[in-house]
Design a protein around this motif. Structure first.
Motif, PDB file in Angstrom:
ATOM      1  N   GLY A  38       1.015  -1.471   0.543  1.00  0.00           N
ATOM      2  CA  GLY A  38       0.433  -0.067   0.463  1.00  0.00           C
ATOM      3  C   GLY A  38       0.791   1.251  -0.265  1.00  0.00           C
ATOM      4  N   THR A  72      -2.164  -2.841  -3.170  1.00  0.00           N
ATOM      5  CA  THR A  72      -3.267  -3.279  -2.585  1.00  0.00           C
ATOM      6  C   THR A  72      -4.087  -2.798  -1.904  1.00  0.00           C
ATOM      7  N   ASN A  73      -3.662  -1.645  -1.774  1.00  0.00           N
ATOM      8  CA  ASN A  73      -4.386  -0.516  -0.772  1.00  0.00           C
ATOM      9  C   ASN A  73      -3.770  -1.042   0.858  1.00  0.00           C
ATOM     10  N   ASP A  75      -4.568  -4.970   1.382  1.00  0.00           N
ATOM     11  CA  ASP A  75      -5.843  -5.707   1.605  1.00  0.00           C
ATOM     12  C   ASP A  75      -5.176  -6.680   1.533  1.00  0.00           C
ATOM     13  N   SER A  77      -6.234  -9.699   0.711  1.00  0.00           N
ATOM     14  CA  SER A  77      -7.013 -10.749  -0.165  1.00  0.00           C
ATOM     15  C   SER A  77      -7.140 -10.740  -1.120  1.00  0.00           C
ATOM     16  N   LEU A  78      -6.462  -9.151  -1.800  1.00  0.00           N
ATOM     17  CA  LEU A  78      -5.474  -8.908  -3.626  1.00  0.00           C
ATOM     18  C   LEU A  78      -4.712  -8.639  -3.962  1.00  0.00           C
ATOM     19  N   ASN A 202      -6.983  -5.111  14.380  1.00  0.00           N
ATOM     20  CA  ASN A 202      -8.400  -4.339  14.559  1.00  0.00           C
ATOM     21  C   ASN A 202      -7.863  -3.254  14.479  1.00  0.00           C
TER      22      ASN A 202
END
Length: 328
Positions: A38, A72-73, A75, A77-78, A202
């Motif tokens: 990112g 993927t910023n 993320d 999962s991307l 988180n």
């Protein structure tokens, strides 16, 4: 002109065209894929340093080499999709930025013949990217951002002489964070610190978890975490409310007045270290024979924002007035 001479001339012309074609093909720039997690000042600096080192090694951007950059910023999962897209471009090498990206890339590119050079990885052995600190693995090696944690704590002691409890927020799900926490625990006794750790997995829990350091920590050290650094403003706000000064792993937040101080690895240099390794591989070296690099002590630097330090309720010790490490 007789047929024999005509045929001879045609052969010469054809050969010339063939040789010119080979020369043109050889002149095509090398493709390098850059897989970033990112946009972040530290990570962007590692990419700039990587390109700088390759330029200095004779791989000039646009002439000898072209880069395809993607992120993927943050993320995870991307990441597989990003790696697949870069692989489809048939690059000569892929540069992976951060541990999560490097781990996914190693698995996805296994057996592809495309070498990986990683960066912004704290402990590549703990992350199973390489078998040891003495060698790379099949098709992969790189440059780490492993901080000199003893030096970080020595700086924290100098800045806050009465501090005895070293607070460390970390992401339990990130190998970099866990590896660095373990190294901090190993080094702490010799530096006169007790380590107080708080897991944060988180961003929505940052305020509550950092607030839990109140009365338990005298200084908070925020590591180069992919979860915590992009949210360092939230970490700082909670720490300031708790009255606990921060020593950060990134100096950009000090320059912006977000945190009071940092003892940081120079990520441009980390990228340069990676670029030097990439140059060796592009010239034929086997990644397995290249040990992952670590930042030297001189690749670290302190930075203090006096106004922000005061806002956190701390005073600059007199013996640090001439440290030449201040930013307004």
């Amino acid at each position: 002109m007789n047929k024999a001479r005509t045929g001879w001339l045609r052969g010469i012309v054809a050969a010339g065209v063939f040789v010119a074609g080979i020369g043109s093909a050889l002149a095509d720039p090398i493709k390098i894929g850059i897989a970033n997690f990112g946009e972040h000042p530290q990570l962007n600096a590692s990419i700039a340093g990587f390109k700088q080192a390759l330029t200095e090694a004779g791989f000039v951007e646009g002439k000898d080499v072209v880069y395809t950059e993607s992120h993927t910023n943050f993320d995870a999962s991307l990441v597989p999709q990003m790696i697949a897209k870069l692989q489809a471009d048939n690059p000569k090498l892929i540069y992976t930025v951060t541990t999560p990206v490097s781990q996914i890339a190693k698995k996805a590119l296994a057996g592809s013949g495309i070498p990986i050079v990683f960066t912004a990885v704290t402990d590549p052995v703990a992350a199973n990217l390489v078998p040891s600190w003495e060698a790379g693995d099949e098709g992969i090696t790189g440059a780490t951002d492993l901080q000199d944690v003893s030096a970080v704590m020595a700086f924290a002691h100098k800045l806050l002489p009465n501090a005895k409890r070293f607070g460390v927020p970390y992401n339990p799900g990130e190998a970099n964070d866990v590896a660095l926490l373990n190294k901090i625990k190993e080094a702490a006794p010799a530096q006169g610190f007790e380590v107080v750790e708080v897991g944060v997995d988180n961003v929505n829990d940052i305020q509550q978890r950092i607030a839990s350091f109140a009365g338990k920590a005298d200084v908070i050290y925020t590591p180069a975490s992919n979860l915590l650094q992009p949210a360092v403003a939230a970490v700082s706000a909670a720490a300031r409310q708790a009255g606990i000064p921060i020593v950060n792993s990134d100096d950009d937040a000090v320059r912006k007045g977000i945190v009071p101080a940092s003892f940081a690895v120079n990520y441009t240099q980390v990228g340069i270290n990676a670029g030097k390794i990439a140059a060796q591989i592009l010239k034929g070296a086997d990644p397995k024979t290249i040990a992952p690099s670590r930042p030297a002590y001189e690749d670290h630097a302190p930075l203090i924002n006096k106004a922000t330090l005061k806002a956190f309720g701390a005073e600059l010790p007199a013996d640090m007035e001439n440290c030449n490490c201040f930013v307004d």
